[in-house]
Design a protein around this motif. Structure first.
Motif, short mmCIF file in Angstrom:
data_model
loop_
_atom_site.label_atom_id
_atom_site.label_comp_id
_atom_site.label_asym_id
_atom_site.label_seq_id
_atom_site.Cartn_x
_atom_site.Cartn_y
_atom_site.Cartn_z
N PHE A 12 40.23 9.14 71.75
CA PHE A 12 41.32 9.64 72.58
C PHE A 12 40.92 11.00 73.13
N LYS A 13 41.67 11.49 74.10
CA LYS A 13 41.48 12.85 74.65
C LYS A 13 40.02 13.20 74.89
N GLU A 14 39.39 12.55 75.83
CA GLU A 14 38.03 12.92 76.24
C GLU A 14 37.01 12.91 75.11
N GLY A 15 37.02 11.88 74.29
CA GLY A 15 35.96 11.70 73.31
C GLY A 15 36.26 12.07 71.88
N LEU A 16 37.44 12.61 71.58
CA LEU A 16 37.77 12.87 70.18
C LEU A 16 37.93 11.54 69.46
N GLN A 17 37.51 11.49 68.21
CA GLN A 17 37.61 10.26 67.42
C GLN A 17 38.26 10.55 66.08
N GLY A 18 38.90 9.52 65.53
CA GLY A 18 39.51 9.67 64.23
C GLY A 18 39.76 8.32 63.58
N VAL A 19 40.05 8.34 62.29
CA VAL A 19 40.34 7.14 61.51
C VAL A 19 41.85 7.03 61.35
N VAL A 20 42.39 5.86 61.68
CA VAL A 20 43.83 5.63 61.58
C VAL A 20 44.24 5.59 60.11
N GLU A 21 45.21 6.42 59.75
CA GLU A 21 45.72 6.45 58.38
C GLU A 21 47.08 5.80 58.25
N LYS A 22 47.88 5.82 59.32
CA LYS A 22 49.21 5.22 59.28
C LYS A 22 49.56 4.72 60.67
#
Length: 63
Positions: A12-22
């Motif tokens: 999301f947002k121009e290349g930020l990445q993260g792991v979905v927790e909820k």
């Protein structure tokens, strides 16, 4: 539109990445510490992203 599931990696947002927790009705809570450069970016550890504002880049399930 396919909603992310817990454990999916999203972008999301121009290349930020993260792991979905909820997964919520209209959004997901994402842990950003997945990114290698997390400490350099000075971001909060977690954030909320609307389902319309991300794409799934790695699914946690083998579908």
């Amino acid at each position: 539109m396919k909603k992310a599931q817990i454990g999916d990696i999203i972008e999301f947002k121009e290349g930020l990445q993260g792991v979905v927790e909820k997964v919520n009705e209209n959004s997901v809570i994402v842990n950003l510490t997945h990114m290698e450069n997390f400490n350099e970016l000075e971001l909060d550890e977690k954030t909320v992203i609307n389902h319309k504002n991300y794409k799934i880049i790695q699914s946690s399930t083998k579908a």
